[in-house]
Enzyme design. Structure first.
Site, short mmCIF file in Angstrom:
data_model
loop_
_atom_site.label_atom_id
_atom_site.label_comp_id
_atom_site.label_asym_id
_atom_site.label_seq_id
_atom_site.Cartn_x
_atom_site.Cartn_y
_atom_site.Cartn_z
CB SER A 167 2.87 -7.88 1.36
OG SER A 167 1.79 -7.84 2.24
CB THR A 226 -0.94 -0.02 1.24
OG1 THR A 226 -1.79 -1.15 1.10
CG2 THR A 226 -1.78 1.22 1.35
CB THR A 246 1.02 -3.80 6.43
OG1 THR A 246 -0.27 -3.80 5.84
CG2 THR A 246 1.61 -2.40 6.38
CG ASP A 247 -2.08 -7.72 3.87
OD1 ASP A 247 -2.38 -6.91 4.75
OD2 ASP A 247 -2.74 -7.90 2.83
N1 ASP Z 1 -2.72 -5.50 1.29
C1 ASP Z 1 -1.61 -4.58 1.42
C2 ASP Z 1 -0.30 -5.33 1.24
O1 ASP Z 1 0.10 -6.01 2.15
C3 ASP Z 1 -1.68 -3.94 2.74
C4 ASP Z 1 -0.60 -2.92 3.01
O2 ASP Z 1 0.41 -2.83 2.37
O3 ASP Z 1 -0.79 -2.19 3.99
O4 ASP Z 1 0.29 -5.23 0.21
#
Ligand code: ASP
Length: 324
Positions: free
Chosen positions: A55, A12, A88-89
């Site tokens: 991710s 993200t 973040t995932d």
């Molecule tokens: N779905 C996103 C990812 O992990 C969430 C993020 O980056 O905050 O790529």
């Protein structure tokens, strides 16, 4: 000025929101390049576009490639620190694998964002500059891989994503952060208790993670055994117990010398051999199940993959999991 390499992998933090549809997607150009001037006030920064993936698309192969790439860059360019931007995932998994494979004192920091680059209150640029400041600080040396997010500094081992959307999502339940980042400086208030280091350039073993539940179907374990796996991690109940129907299946894995590592599905506390009823922790441990503490299921899986890759036998794996 300290030399810091910033490696982008996507997430993200590198995406933008379409204002008409509200959809968040990666674009042609990584918006984080716009932060270059800001970061250059803190350190001599170079940026690499290593990947641009959400991710959930990141695999253990990507993680190992990233680890090998970082170590090659450290040798070639005499860097003072490395910052990795990541979705973040699965950020905590990449951070932990990099940590297991990181054998010197150079800071490696992972960061990301909960809000995409053009959303109101976007947290990406702030998290990135905080990460560069931590990577450039002398105090961050020899603390392994760290996760810097929302002004906190966490260890790769303890940190986990706790909220689906809040910017304070990364927490280290039970342990707390190692330090904080403020306007004036980078402050560490805890130290690392121990640091492990393993050497492998690849990850090829098949390790599966299951989560236990009341009345868990033993057929699930039978199916997993048919997958010809090399190791199994179970997020067990409470202090490390399983429904009794699974015990026979657990024994079948162990007879075939397939290690089973047990963590708890609770995110606080540790697993222990307390209960000796059918499926209780005492019984499972006596049968040869490996208990480990301080790791969640996904991280225990990565550690089991690493130890199996290094040809560790059952007792060596057990020892390695005692060291967390
Ligand atoms: N779905 C996103 C990812 O992990 C969430 C993020 O980056 O905050 O790529």
């Amino acid at each position: 000025m300290k030399k810091i390499l910033v490696i982008h992998t996507g997430g993200t933090i590198a995406m933008s929101e379409d204002k008409d549809t509200g959809k968040v997607l990666p674009g042609e150009v990584n918006p984080l390049h716009e932060t270059y001037a800001l970061l250059s006030q803190v350190a001599e920064v170079t940026m690499d576009d290593f990947l641009n993936l959400p991710s959930p698309h990141i695999t253990t192969e990507h993680m190992i490639e990233l680890s090998n790439y970082i170590h090659a860059q450290l040798v070639q360019n005499q860097l003072d620190g490395v910052v990795v931007t990541h979705g973040t995932d699965t950020l905590e998994e990449t951070a932990y694998l990099l940590d297991l494979l990181h054998g010197n004192d150079t800071p490696i920091i992972l960061t990301g964002a909960m809000r995409s680059s053009n959303e109101l209150g976007a947290d990406g640029p702030h998290n990135l500059i905080s990460s560069v400041r931590v990577a450039a600080s002398d105090e961050a040396k020899d603390k392994g891989v760290l996760v810097v997010f929302n002004d906190e500094i966490h260890t790769a081992k303890n940190v986990t994503k706790t909220h689906t959307s809040n910017i304070a999502t990364f927490q280290s339940p039970q342990y707390g952060p190692l330090g904080i980042v403020t306007k004036r400086g980078v402050h560490f208030h805890h130290n690392l208790v121990n640091k492990e280091h393993y050497k492998t350039l690849g990850l090829s073993k098949k390790v599966v993670l299951l989560k236990a539940y009341a009345g868990m179907h033993k057929e699930l374990l039978q199916s997993v055994r048919n997958m010809q796996i090399d190791g199994l991690v179970i997020e067990a109940l409470g202090q490390g117990n399983l429904p009794p129907a699974l015990v026979e299946e657990v024994e079948a894995f162990l007879r075939e010398d397939i290690p089973i590592v047990l963590v708890s599905r609770c995110f606080n506390g540790i697993v222990q051999d307390i209960y000796s009823y059918d499926g209780g922790g005492k019984q499972l441990k006596d049968k040869g199940v490996i208990f480990t503490n301080g790791l969640n299921g996904p991280k225990a899986r990565l550690k089991l993959m690493v130890t199996l890759e290094m040809d560790y036998q059952m007792e060596e794996i057990r020892e390695a999991f005692l060291k967390n």
